[in-house]
Design a protein around this motif. Sequence first.
Motif, PDB file in Angstrom:
ATOM      1  N   ARG A 283     -33.444  23.083  24.058  1.00  0.00           N
ATOM      2  CA  ARG A 283     -34.602  23.369  24.925  1.00  0.00           C
ATOM      3  C   ARG A 283     -34.255  24.448  25.965  1.00  0.00           C
ATOM      4  NH1 ARG A 283     -36.124  17.434  26.955  1.00  0.00           N
ATOM      5  NH2 ARG A 283     -38.179  18.252  27.551  1.00  0.00           N
ATOM      6  N   ALA A 284     -33.026  24.358  26.511  1.00  0.00           N
ATOM      7  CA  ALA A 284     -32.592  25.340  27.522  1.00  0.00           C
ATOM      8  C   ALA A 284     -32.480  26.739  26.910  1.00  0.00           C
ATOM      9  CB  ALA A 284     -31.252  24.922  28.118  1.00  0.00           C
ATOM     10  N   LEU A 285     -31.912  26.821  25.689  1.00  0.00           N
ATOM     11  CA  LEU A 285     -31.769  28.121  25.033  1.00  0.00           C
ATOM     12  C   LEU A 285     -33.147  28.711  24.718  1.00  0.00           C
ATOM     13  CD1 LEU A 285     -30.057  30.364  23.775  1.00  0.00           C
ATOM     14  CD2 LEU A 285     -29.886  28.984  21.689  1.00  0.00           C
ATOM     15  N   GLY A 286     -34.051  27.866  24.236  1.00  0.00           N
ATOM     16  CA  GLY A 286     -35.410  28.327  23.943  1.00  0.00           C
ATOM     17  C   GLY A 286     -36.131  28.810  25.190  1.00  0.00           C
ATOM     18  N   THR A 287     -35.923  28.106  26.288  1.00  0.00           N
ATOM     19  CA  THR A 287     -36.535  28.494  27.569  1.00  0.00           C
ATOM     20  C   THR A 287     -35.962  29.825  28.043  1.00  0.00           C
ATOM     21  OG1 THR A 287     -36.763  26.145  28.118  1.00  0.00           O
ATOM     22  CG2 THR A 287     -36.957  27.709  29.951  1.00  0.00           C
ATOM     23  N   TYR A 288     -34.641  29.980  27.890  1.00  0.00           N
ATOM     24  CA  TYR A 288     -33.946  31.205  28.306  1.00  0.00           C
ATOM     25  C   TYR A 288     -34.438  32.411  27.491  1.00  0.00           C
ATOM     26  CZ  TYR A 288     -29.941  34.443  28.841  1.00  0.00           C
ATOM     27  OH  TYR A 288     -29.150  35.539  29.066  1.00  0.00           O
ATOM     28  N   LEU A 289     -34.596  32.206  26.160  1.00  0.00           N
ATOM     29  CA  LEU A 289     -35.000  33.312  25.289  1.00  0.00           C
ATOM     30  C   LEU A 289     -36.483  33.646  25.415  1.00  0.00           C
ATOM     31  CD1 LEU A 289     -33.103  32.293  22.012  1.00  0.00           C
ATOM     32  CD2 LEU A 289     -32.530  34.221  23.485  1.00  0.00           C
ATOM     33  N   GLU A 290     -37.295  32.630  25.706  1.00  0.00           N
ATOM     34  CA  GLU A 290     -38.763  32.739  25.841  1.00  0.00           C
ATOM     35  C   GLU A 290     -39.469  32.897  24.498  1.00  0.00           C
ATOM     36  OE1 GLU A 290     -39.843  35.669  28.767  1.00  0.00           O
ATOM     37  OE2 GLU A 290     -38.783  34.618  30.374  1.00  0.00           O
ATOM     38  N   GLU A 291     -38.932  33.734  23.600  1.00  0.00           N
ATOM     39  CA  GLU A 291     -39.554  33.900  22.283  1.00  0.00           C
ATOM     40  C   GLU A 291     -38.495  34.394  21.305  1.00  0.00           C
ATOM     41  OE1 GLU A 291     -42.610  36.809  22.853  1.00  0.00           O
ATOM     42  OE2 GLU A 291     -41.183  38.461  23.089  1.00  0.00           O
ATOM     43  N   GLY A 292     -38.863  34.400  20.007  1.00  0.00           N
ATOM     44  CA  GLY A 292     -37.947  34.941  19.004  1.00  0.00           C
ATOM     45  C   GLY A 292     -37.470  33.902  18.015  1.00  0.00           C
ATOM     46  N   LYS A 293     -36.326  34.228  17.364  1.00  0.00           N
ATOM     47  CA  LYS A 293     -35.784  33.297  16.365  1.00  0.00           C
ATOM     48  C   LYS A 293     -34.284  33.136  16.542  1.00  0.00           C
ATOM     49  CE  LYS A 293     -35.771  36.990  12.906  1.00  0.00           C
ATOM     50  NZ  LYS A 293     -36.366  37.522  11.692  1.00  0.00           N
ATOM     51  N   VAL A 294     -33.798  31.977  16.148  1.00  0.00           N
ATOM     52  CA  VAL A 294     -32.387  31.609  16.336  1.00  0.00           C
ATOM     53  C   VAL A 294     -31.815  31.089  15.023  1.00  0.00           C
ATOM     54  CG1 VAL A 294     -30.812  30.029  17.554  1.00  0.00           C
ATOM     55  CG2 VAL A 294     -32.722  31.057  18.795  1.00  0.00           C
ATOM     56  N   VAL A 295     -30.625  31.563  14.666  1.00  0.00           N
ATOM     57  CA  VAL A 295     -29.893  31.058  13.497  1.00  0.00           C
ATOM     58  C   VAL A 295     -29.034  29.875  13.940  1.00  0.00           C
ATOM     59  CG1 VAL A 295     -28.037  31.584  11.855  1.00  0.00           C
ATOM     60  CG2 VAL A 295     -29.824  33.280  12.304  1.00  0.00           C
ATOM     61  N   VAL A 296     -29.060  28.768  13.191  1.00  0.00           N
ATOM     62  CA  VAL A 296     -28.245  27.596  13.527  1.00  0.00           C
ATOM     63  C   VAL A 296     -27.391  27.198  12.326  1.00  0.00           C
ATOM     64  CG1 VAL A 296     -28.248  25.186  14.308  1.00  0.00           C
ATOM     65  CG2 VAL A 296     -29.995  26.762  15.166  1.00  0.00           C
ATOM     66  N   GLY A 297     -26.071  27.081  12.552  1.00  0.00           N
ATOM     67  CA  GLY A 297     -25.151  26.636  11.510  1.00  0.00           C
ATOM     68  C   GLY A 297     -24.205  25.587  12.065  1.00  0.00           C
ATOM     69  N   MET A 298     -23.450  24.929  11.188  1.00  0.00           N
ATOM     70  CA  MET A 298     -22.532  23.869  11.658  1.00  0.00           C
ATOM     71  C   MET A 298     -21.281  23.846  10.785  1.00  0.00           C
ATOM     72  SD  MET A 298     -24.382  20.464  10.137  1.00  0.00           S
ATOM     73  CE  MET A 298     -24.398  20.178   8.362  1.00  0.00           C
ATOM     74  N   ASP A 299     -20.184  23.324  11.361  1.00  0.00           N
ATOM     75  CA  ASP A 299     -18.984  23.138  10.542  1.00  0.00           C
ATOM     76  C   ASP A 299     -19.047  21.777   9.847  1.00  0.00           C
ATOM     77  OD1 ASP A 299     -17.952  21.187  12.283  1.00  0.00           O
ATOM     78  OD2 ASP A 299     -16.497  22.524  13.227  1.00  0.00           O
ATOM     79  N   THR A 300     -17.929  21.311   9.306  1.00  0.00           N
ATOM     80  CA  THR A 300     -17.972  20.153   8.393  1.00  0.00           C
ATOM     81  C   THR A 300     -17.876  18.794   9.084  1.00  0.00           C
ATOM     82  OG1 THR A 300     -15.573  20.252   8.100  1.00  0.00           O
ATOM     83  CG2 THR A 300     -16.916  21.519   6.552  1.00  0.00           C
ATOM     84  N   ARG A 301     -17.866  18.740  10.403  1.00  0.00           N
ATOM     85  CA  ARG A 301     -17.669  17.460  11.099  1.00  0.00           C
ATOM     86  C   ARG A 301     -18.783  16.464  10.793  1.00  0.00           C
ATOM     87  NH1 ARG A 301     -13.747  18.649  15.180  1.00  0.00           N
ATOM     88  NH2 ARG A 301     -13.204  20.828  14.809  1.00  0.00           N
ATOM     89  N   THR A 302     -18.433  15.195  10.808  1.00  0.00           N
ATOM     90  CA  THR A 302     -19.387  14.138  10.451  1.00  0.00           C
ATOM     91  C   THR A 302     -20.588  14.097  11.395  1.00  0.00           C
ATOM     92  OG1 THR A 302     -18.109  12.570  11.760  1.00  0.00           O
ATOM     93  CG2 THR A 302     -17.619  12.655   9.411  1.00  0.00           C
ATOM     94  N   SER A 303     -20.404  14.600  12.609  1.00  0.00           N
ATOM     95  CA  SER A 303     -21.487  14.577  13.607  1.00  0.00           C
ATOM     96  C   SER A 303     -22.358  15.827  13.561  1.00  0.00           C
ATOM     97  CB  SER A 303     -20.882  14.441  15.007  1.00  0.00           C
ATOM     98  OG  SER A 303     -19.924  15.468  15.212  1.00  0.00           O
ATOM     99  N   GLY A 304     -22.039  16.761  12.671  1.00  0.00           N
ATOM    100  CA  GLY A 304     -22.718  18.057  12.648  1.00  0.00           C
ATOM    101  C   GLY A 304     -24.214  17.969  12.428  1.00  0.00           C
ATOM    102  N   GLU A 305     -24.593  17.195  11.413  1.00  0.00           N
ATOM    103  CA  GLU A 305     -26.020  17.090  11.059  1.00  0.00           C
ATOM    104  C   GLU A 305     -26.825  16.513  12.230  1.00  0.00           C
ATOM    105  OE1 GLU A 305     -28.539  18.384   8.496  1.00  0.00           O
ATOM    106  OE2 GLU A 305     -26.621  18.020   7.513  1.00  0.00           O
ATOM    107  N   MET A 306     -26.281  15.483  12.855  1.00  0.00           N
ATOM    108  CA  MET A 306     -26.955  14.832  13.992  1.00  0.00           C
ATOM    109  C   MET A 306     -27.198  15.832  15.124  1.00  0.00           C
ATOM    110  SD  MET A 306     -25.279  11.778  16.299  1.00  0.00           S
ATOM    111  CE  MET A 306     -24.076  12.723  17.226  1.00  0.00           C
ATOM    112  N   LEU A 307     -26.165  16.576  15.493  1.00  0.00           N
ATOM    113  CA  LEU A 307     -26.274  17.510  16.626  1.00  0.00           C
ATOM    114  C   LEU A 307     -27.107  18.739  16.258  1.00  0.00           C
ATOM    115  CD1 LEU A 307     -22.573  17.223  17.816  1.00  0.00           C
ATOM    116  CD2 LEU A 307     -24.567  16.290  18.992  1.00  0.00           C
ATOM    117  N   LYS A 308     -26.958  19.181  14.998  1.00  0.00           N
ATOM    118  CA  LYS A 308     -27.734  20.348  14.550  1.00  0.00           C
ATOM    119  C   LYS A 308     -29.229  20.047  14.616  1.00  0.00           C
ATOM    120  CE  LYS A 308     -28.774  21.133  10.354  1.00  0.00           C
ATOM    121  NZ  LYS A 308     -28.834  21.355   8.917  1.00  0.00           N
ATOM    122  N   ASN A 309     -29.614  18.868  14.116  1.00  0.00           N
ATOM    123  CA  ASN A 309     -31.041  18.512  14.112  1.00  0.00           C
ATOM    124  C   ASN A 309     -31.593  18.387  15.529  1.00  0.00           C
ATOM    125  OD1 ASN A 309     -31.304  18.522  11.335  1.00  0.00           O
ATOM    126  ND2 ASN A 309     -30.640  16.409  11.128  1.00  0.00           N
ATOM    127  N   ALA A 310     -30.759  17.884  16.440  1.00  0.00           N
ATOM    128  CA  ALA A 310     -31.187  17.753  17.840  1.00  0.00           C
ATOM    129  C   ALA A 310     -31.408  19.138  18.471  1.00  0.00           C
ATOM    130  CB  ALA A 310     -30.155  16.957  18.634  1.00  0.00           C
TER     131      ALA A 310
END
Length: 449
Positions: free
Chosen positions: A28-55
């Motif tokens: 939410r903070a990054l989106g507020t900072y950017l105001e508009e546009g698009k963001v690429v999101v990736g994750m490494d192999t950690r078991t918690s990656g999917e949980m944090l990525k989706n959040a």
Amino acid sequence: MGKYFGTSGIREIVNEKLTPELALNVGRALGTYLEEGKVVVGMDTRTSGEMLKNAIISGLLSTGIDVIDIGLSPTPLTGFAIRLYEADAGVTITASHNPSQYNGIKVWQPNGMAYTGDMENELEKILEERSFKKAPWNEIGNLTTANPEREYIKKALEMVDLSKGYTVIVDAGNGAGALISPYLQRELGNKVISLNSHPSGYFIRELEPNAKSLEGLSKAVKVLKADVGIAHDGDADRIGVVDDEGNFVEYEVMLSLISAYMLKKFGKGKLITTVDAGFALDDYVKPLGGEVVRVKVGDVAVAEGIMRENAIFGGEPSGTWIMPQWNLTPDGIFAGALVLEMIDKLGPLSELAKEVPRYVTLRAKIPCPNEKKKKAMKLIEREALKSFPYKRLIEIDGVRIENDEWWILFRPSGTEPIMRITLEAHTKEKAEGLMKNAKEVVKRAIREA
């Protein structure tokens, strides 16, 4: 360093300080900072990656930002994808070389460089004030998925050229590098053997590629008579290298070799490294027309230095290399391809490594509570300047004192409650004597702080 962001983004133990709630709010903070546009999101192999990525993604979408989810991907691929898809930022969910229970959030600029301290401070401010932008129901961001792996490999093949194939063993440490590094090496025409290439999130060796953690790779190179071993940490922003005789090539030596090769490949120019890098680099590259410029520790400082000085290469003595002709993201995978090109053009790594001068480097960690660091550093500087016959003082990150025969760096850790001492001298006796005195200076300063 702020409340959340350290020297390399946010990095904490999962579900203690790094929770889905925090990840949501960072989005939410990054989106507020950017105001508009698009963001690429990736994750490494950690078991918690999917949980944090989706959040993170939920947080971004809630502010009206479009998200391109590239899923399981090494940090270099996130940096590449930002530029490929002309995104306004990127986020990697990674704790790099930290153990499995850790994860982290690192944010990247449109040019592939990590967010600077000032940018992270802006995000901290929004996080603290909770002043998040909320998009109306019909303006919530769009989520798409993409896989930029083929484009990454295709582009890398345009920049790296081998005259023949080699036998390469790739140890990805069960990290995200397993998804690309072996395939790039195969596409270069090499015979590839993969070690620890199950992206399971369970790491069976220490993730930092060093002589101890890569004992298995060293044995494999010897037994299978490979030409080289390439290793990565959890998100493959680093590279560790084992030569054709099965020896781990020390970071300082590898940094010197690749810097010299970049001078040969791209012409004379400036090379950026950090204050904890030794004299071997200067001594090795000066005859080739290289000028070494030192900056603060961390890939952001190296990338900033490259841009400021118009340098041809930047690297840290931790296996973190940035090739500006390729990207401003640290990239252990592309670095692996360059190492093969260097071997192809100049000869076996074991022979090349003999050319680099070797000095004695010692490192120490002294426990120091975070709240004492600032005062302790002032006391350390005062004492160090009195205790050692130095010629030059560098204060861009901690305190580095040096003369022509040795140097000592006193620096507080950005991620742990410790004070670091790094030093180098021409002889073991000299180095040990300096370290004994340096430890006394630090311990006394911490007691008095």
